[in-house]
Design an enzyme around this catalytic site. Structure first.
Site, mmCIF file in Angstrom:
data_model
loop_
_atom_site.group_PDB
_atom_site.id
_atom_site.type_symbol
_atom_site.label_atom_id
_atom_site.label_comp_id
_atom_site.label_asym_id
_atom_site.label_seq_id
_atom_site.Cartn_x
_atom_site.Cartn_y
_atom_site.Cartn_z
ATOM 1 N N GLU A 192 11.132 64.571 36.057
ATOM 2 C CA GLU A 192 10.613 65.643 36.927
ATOM 3 C C GLU A 192 11.367 65.608 38.238
ATOM 4 O O GLU A 192 11.531 64.551 38.839
ATOM 5 C CB GLU A 192 9.122 65.442 37.260
ATOM 6 C CG GLU A 192 8.172 65.728 36.146
ATOM 7 C CD GLU A 192 6.707 65.606 36.579
ATOM 8 O OE1 GLU A 192 6.381 65.875 37.759
ATOM 9 O OE2 GLU A 192 5.889 65.236 35.726
ATOM 10 N N GLU A 202 2.906 59.691 34.993
ATOM 11 C CA GLU A 202 2.591 59.174 36.332
ATOM 12 C C GLU A 202 1.395 58.224 36.296
ATOM 13 O O GLU A 202 0.350 58.483 36.891
ATOM 14 C CB GLU A 202 2.328 60.334 37.293
ATOM 15 C CG GLU A 202 3.571 61.187 37.502
ATOM 16 C CD GLU A 202 3.436 62.222 38.601
ATOM 17 O OE1 GLU A 202 2.301 62.604 38.924
ATOM 18 O OE2 GLU A 202 4.473 62.637 39.145
HETATM 19 P P1 P53 Z 1 2.495 70.112 42.048
HETATM 20 C C1 P53 Z 1 1.610 64.654 43.554
HETATM 21 C C2 P53 Z 1 2.674 63.884 43.955
HETATM 22 C C3 P53 Z 1 3.699 63.614 43.086
HETATM 23 C C4 P53 Z 1 3.666 64.108 41.790
HETATM 24 O O1 P53 Z 1 3.208 68.755 41.604
HETATM 25 C C5 P53 Z 1 2.603 64.862 41.375
HETATM 26 C C6 P53 Z 1 1.562 65.140 42.247
HETATM 27 C C7 P53 Z 1 0.402 65.973 41.825
HETATM 28 O O2 P53 Z 1 0.357 67.091 42.610
HETATM 29 O O3 P53 Z 1 2.474 65.292 40.112
HETATM 30 C C8 P53 Z 1 3.582 65.616 39.304
HETATM 31 O O4 P53 Z 1 2.229 70.859 40.786
HETATM 32 C C9 P53 Z 1 2.990 65.910 37.954
HETATM 33 C C10 P53 Z 1 3.056 67.343 37.553
HETATM 34 C C11 P53 Z 1 3.009 68.214 38.777
HETATM 35 C C12 P53 Z 1 4.243 67.933 39.604
HETATM 36 O O5 P53 Z 1 4.279 66.585 39.988
HETATM 37 O O6 P53 Z 1 1.268 69.687 42.753
HETATM 38 O O7 P53 Z 1 3.459 65.080 36.926
HETATM 39 O O8 P53 Z 1 2.012 67.599 36.653
HETATM 40 O O9 P53 Z 1 2.900 69.563 38.497
HETATM 41 C C13 P53 Z 1 4.368 68.793 40.846
HETATM 42 O O10 P53 Z 1 3.460 70.840 42.916
#
Ligand code: P53
Length: 476
Positions: free
Chosen positions: A372, A179
């Site tokens: 993801e 990201e």
């Molecule tokens: P969590 C925010 C918005 C979009 C992606 O997020 C993001 C985030 C950070 O919060 O991060 C990605 O754990 C990231 C992962 C993360 C996952 O999204 O806040 O690449 O490390 O865990 C989900 O629910």
């Protein structure tokens, strides 16, 4: 019709959110270690509150996380049982170079991942490796100011040389920066950046971004030199913006917001700064210091594929009154009245995935990889640790359906799909354990209590069937 025969189904994690073992094998301290859970997390990850070490008033969930450092064999066996074709994980930079600026890599760290990759191959699982997933050695932040310093490019190059040579033949899919656009939204957690009083934050962010973009191009070059089999991808926190209304001002605002994210991928995939970005930087008085050769380097070393995370679409409005209602999140977005949201306010939009895939395929004409996607939810296990997570299955089935439409009906070229947090892990945004994504439940709570035992959720068998049918059978 249908997904490729060799479609890479799997799951994704990041070192700092699952490994723990933060002092094992000579590992050094990283920014991601000193990010606390709780109310101060937002201020620390955005660089507003300076936290360079631990204190007694906070809980630091990354230190133990789900202890995958000691349990990876058990976890990879479960991934194998689900039929994973790939497992996306990240390398903790501080295991390989504890301080970041050493001459020689740390053998214990190199050996740890070598064993882990070999374990994956036992099950026919192809590792997909993120070189940096938000992590940066604390020493590099304290000594050099993190990515604002050009020297970071050289340190990152050393890391790449060490891992590409050591893991030749074991790993062929690489992502340079997780990201990469997160540097704008969460500069400390995303890139080890913090700001001094009175500093021009935008100037620092974009200079740092330039260093990352150069580092990414160098990584791509070295990866291809070391092994022509290597495939290198960039990685975007994706999710297209919709205009709040059909007022052209809203439409333009949405385009501007999208460009703020696509800027990074435009450079990594097309090999040059896009005109709109150069104009914007000039207008805002941001001057990027470039070295001779940077432009050629970027142009000659573009990525092989485009990877991205997708959780939600976003909404943009040019009207300050509408924007005032923005939901508090790392990626602030206006609420979309047509969509339901998760318990954490993330708007659920499967068709948005198809829209986003099409936008990216139109823009780049390169293979895509969804690295993801998933639903963060509160799970309530029974006494055996079983969770009937029908809500998660429903979310994933709808997104996989939309993904198939993008491939079958729109002709998007897609390499694979790895769901986020295939085993429950620490949330990046909140530091919680209770925001769970996994097919595998981990007995651990927000205070760090629990046995760390693993157990299968209902979605475990469901995903196994999805993979076995190459995405044809999505029924519960
Ligand atoms: P969590 C925010 C918005 C979009 C992606 O997020 C993001 C985030 C950070 O919060 O991060 C990605 O754990 C990231 C992962 C993360 C996952 O999204 O806040 O690449 O490390 O865990 C989900 O629910």
């Amino acid at each position: 019709m249908g997904l490729r025969k060799d479609f890479l189904w799997g799951g994704a994690t990041a070192a700092n959110q699952c490994e723990g073992g933060y002092k094992e094998g000579g590992r050094g301290l990283a920014n991601v270690d000193v990010v606390p859970a709780g109310k101060d997390r937002g201020a620390v990850i955005t660089g507003k509150m300076k936290m360079f070490d631990f204190d007694e008033d906070h809980f630091y969930p990354a230190l133990e996380a789900i202890d995958m450092y000691h349990r990876y064999k058990e976890d990879i066996a479960l991934f194998g049982e689900m039929g994973f074709k790939t497992y996306r994980l990240s390398i903790a930079w501080t295991r390989i170079f504890p301080n970041g600026d050493e001459q020689e890599p740390n053998e214990a760290g190199l050996k740890f991942y070598e064993d882990l990759f070999k374990e994956c191959h036992k099950y026919g699982i192809e590792p997909l490796v993120t070189i940096t997933h938000f992590d940066c050695p604390m020493h590099l932040i304290k000594e050099y100011g993190g990515w604002r310093n050009r020297k970071m490019v050289g340190f990152y190059e050393n890391l790449c040389n060490a891992i590409f040579t050591r893991y030749k033949g074991l790993v062929k899919y690489w992502l340079t920066f997780n990201e990469i656009n997160m540097i704008l939204h969460a500069p400390f957690m995303g890139a080890g950046l913090y700001f001094e009083e009175g500093e021009n934050e935008e100037q620092v962010k974009f200079q740092s971004a330039h260093h990352e973009l150069v580092a990414s191009a160098i990584a791509t070059r070295i990866a291809h030199e070391v092994d022509p089999e290597n495939q290198v991808g960039c990685m975007l926190a994706a999710g297209n913006y919709y205009p709040y209304t059909c007022d052209p001002k809203d439409v333009f605002k949405a385009q501007e917001e999208d460009r703020e994210n696509y800027f990074f991928i435009d450079v990594q995939s097309r090999g040059e700064y896009p005109a709109y970005a150069l104009k914007k930087l000039e207008r805002e008085g941001i001057e990027i210091q470039m070295e001779e050769g940077d432009k050629a380097l970027l142009k000659e070393n573009t990525v092989d594929f485009i990877s991205f995370s997708y959780y939600a679409s976003r909404v943009a409005s040019a009207d300050p009154a509408v924007n005032a209602k923005t939901e508090g999140n790392i990626f602030a977005s206006v609420k979309n009245p047509y969509l339901e949201a998760s318990e954490w306010g993330w708007q659920i939009d499967p068709l948005g995935l198809r829209i986003t895939m099409n936008a990216m395929h139109d823009r780049y004409q390169k293979p895509l990889f969804i690295v993801e996607n998933g639903l963060g939810a509160v799970d309530v296990p029974d006494e055996k640790g079983y969770v009937a997570d029908d809500y998660r299955i429903a979310y994933m089935a709808a997104h996989i359906e939309a993904m198939k439409d993008a491939v079958n009906l729109d002709g998007v070229d897609l390499l694979g799909y790895t769901s986020w947090g295939c085993i429950d892990l620490v949330s990046a945004g909140t530091g919680e354990m209770k925001k769970r994504y996994g097919f595998i439940y981990v007995d651990r709570d927000d205070e760090g209590k629990g046995t760390l035992n693993r157990s299968k959720k209902k979605s475990f068998d469901w995903y196994k069937k999805v993979i076995a049918s190459n995405g044809e059978d999505l029924s519960i």
